[in-house]
Design a protein around this motif. Structure first.
Motif, PDB file in Angstrom:
ATOM      1  N   LEU A  80      -2.130 -34.170 -10.361  1.00 25.82           N
ATOM      2  CA  LEU A  80      -1.014 -33.328 -10.769  1.00 25.82           C
ATOM      3  C   LEU A  80      -1.400 -32.446 -11.958  1.00 25.82           C
ATOM      4  O   LEU A  80      -1.119 -31.245 -11.967  1.00 25.82           O
ATOM      5  CB  LEU A  80       0.194 -34.193 -11.124  1.00 25.82           C
ATOM      6  N   THR A  81      -2.065 -33.027 -12.946  1.00 22.84           N
ATOM      7  CA  THR A  81      -2.486 -32.257 -14.129  1.00 22.84           C
ATOM      8  C   THR A  81      -3.425 -31.121 -13.729  1.00 22.84           C
ATOM      9  O   THR A  81      -3.277 -29.992 -14.192  1.00 22.84           O
ATOM     10  CB  THR A  81      -3.177 -33.183 -15.150  1.00 22.84           C
ATOM     11  N   THR A  82      -4.376 -31.426 -12.871  1.00 24.79           N
ATOM     12  CA  THR A  82      -5.312 -30.404 -12.410  1.00 24.79           C
ATOM     13  C   THR A  82      -4.569 -29.271 -11.707  1.00 24.79           C
ATOM     14  O   THR A  82      -4.831 -28.097 -11.953  1.00 24.79           O
ATOM     15  CB  THR A  82      -6.366 -31.026 -11.459  1.00 24.79           C
ATOM     16  N   GLY A  83      -3.626 -29.621 -10.843  1.00 24.16           N
ATOM     17  CA  GLY A  83      -2.861 -28.603 -10.125  1.00 24.16           C
ATOM     18  C   GLY A  83      -2.005 -27.750 -11.041  1.00 24.16           C
ATOM     19  O   GLY A  83      -1.940 -26.526 -10.892  1.00 24.16           O
ATOM     20  N   VAL A  84      -1.366 -28.376 -12.016  1.00 20.14           N
ATOM     21  CA  VAL A  84      -0.545 -27.633 -12.968  1.00 20.14           C
ATOM     22  C   VAL A  84      -1.412 -26.673 -13.776  1.00 20.14           C
ATOM     23  O   VAL A  84      -1.077 -25.496 -13.955  1.00 20.14           O
ATOM     24  CB  VAL A  84       0.238 -28.602 -13.898  1.00 20.14           C
ATOM     25  N   ASN A  85      -2.552 -27.169 -14.260  1.00 18.44           N
ATOM     26  CA  ASN A  85      -3.443 -26.316 -15.049  1.00 18.44           C
ATOM     27  C   ASN A  85      -3.971 -25.145 -14.219  1.00 18.44           C
ATOM     28  O   ASN A  85      -4.045 -24.018 -14.692  1.00 18.44           O
ATOM     29  CB  ASN A  85      -4.586 -27.132 -15.631  1.00 18.44           C
ATOM     30  N   TRP A  86      -4.318 -25.406 -12.962  1.00 19.61           N
ATOM     31  CA  TRP A  86      -4.795 -24.336 -12.089  1.00 19.61           C
ATOM     32  C   TRP A  86      -3.702 -23.280 -11.914  1.00 19.61           C
ATOM     33  O   TRP A  86      -3.955 -22.083 -11.976  1.00 19.61           O
ATOM     34  CB  TRP A  86      -5.221 -24.896 -10.727  1.00 19.61           C
ATOM     35  N   GLY A  87      -2.478 -23.734 -11.732  1.00 23.64           N
ATOM     36  CA  GLY A  87      -1.356 -22.807 -11.577  1.00 23.64           C
ATOM     37  C   GLY A  87      -1.145 -21.950 -12.813  1.00 23.64           C
ATOM     38  O   GLY A  87      -0.808 -20.762 -12.718  1.00 23.64           O
ATOM     39  N   ARG A  88      -1.333 -22.518 -13.979  1.00 25.27           N
ATOM     40  CA  ARG A  88      -1.200 -21.738 -15.219  1.00 25.27           C
ATOM     41  C   ARG A  88      -2.275 -20.668 -15.311  1.00 25.27           C
ATOM     42  O   ARG A  88      -1.994 -19.540 -15.733  1.00 25.27           O
ATOM     43  CB  ARG A  88      -1.241 -22.668 -16.427  1.00 25.27           C
ATOM     44  N   LEU A  89      -3.496 -21.012 -14.951  1.00 24.92           N
ATOM     45  CA  LEU A  89      -4.584 -20.024 -14.974  1.00 24.92           C
ATOM     46  C   LEU A  89      -4.306 -18.914 -13.955  1.00 24.92           C
ATOM     47  O   LEU A  89      -4.485 -17.729 -14.252  1.00 24.92           O
ATOM     48  CB  LEU A  89      -5.923 -20.703 -14.686  1.00 24.92           C
ATOM     49  N   ASP A  90      -3.855 -19.297 -12.780  1.00 28.90           N
ATOM     50  CA  ASP A  90      -3.494 -18.335 -11.736  1.00 28.90           C
ATOM     51  C   ASP A  90      -2.419 -17.379 -12.261  1.00 28.90           C
ATOM     52  O   ASP A  90      -2.512 -16.165 -12.110  1.00 28.90           O
ATOM     53  CB  ASP A  90      -2.990 -19.128 -10.520  1.00 28.90           C
TER      54      ASP A  90
END
Length: 169
Positions: A80-90
């Motif tokens: 979940l953390t990885t996905g959230v962080n990826w979404g923020r970068l996106d």
């Protein structure tokens, strides 16, 4: 001038910007709030991205964010953390108008000619990336600060930027 930004979005990831001539223009180890495992410091990332974008003048700014996926044995919270962080970068790339791709690790490694490695050979894959960066970008500091070993997140981000330079011109 054209600038290409590569992002390794992992917990120990980084961002690297290279010019169309293949020169390192900037590098940023993934900044975090509240220590090394805290959430992304999106303000610092945004500031760095805008600084790199300003180097283009009236030129182009392109990027590539390594696509994340789950790995066997990875916990739900980590995923979940990885996905959230990826979404923020996106979202940051979208907000500042960066044209970008999201290659899988297999895509960018194949494009750059890195050998295919199994999950058991993950450590050797990191060594392969560090060696390639040392050849392509000899001026790059892969051991900033007091590091004793090369930062593989910086190496991966530099190679993702090189992938973008080769694919998005």
């Amino acid at each position: 001038m054209m600038i290409f930004v590569g992002v390794d979005p992992g917990l120990s990831g980084a961002l690297v910007a290279i010019s169309e001539a293949g020169k390192i223009e900037g590098q940023l180890i993934m900044p975090r709030l509240s220590g090394s495992k805290g959430p992304l410091d999106t303000r610092t990332i945004l500031s760095w991205l805008l600084e790199m974008k300003s180097l283009t003048g009236s030129g182009s700014f392109f990027g590539a964010i390594e696509r994340v996926s789950t790995r066997p044995g990875q916990g739900a919270m980590s995923t979940l953390t990885t996905g959230v962080n990826w979404g923020r970068l996106d979202a940051l790339f979208i907000a500042i108008g960066v044209r970008y791709e999201t290659p899988t690790p297999q895509q960018w490694k194949r494009t750059l000619g890195l050998p295919k490695r199994s999950g058991k050979e993950r450590a050797q894959g990191k060594i392969d990336a560090v060696e390639m960066v040392s050849r392509l970008f000899p001026e790059m500091d892969l051991m900033p600060g007091r590091r004793r070993v090369p930062h593989d997140g910086l190496a991966d981000a530099a190679l993702v930027a090189e992938y973008a330079r080769r694919k998005l011109r």
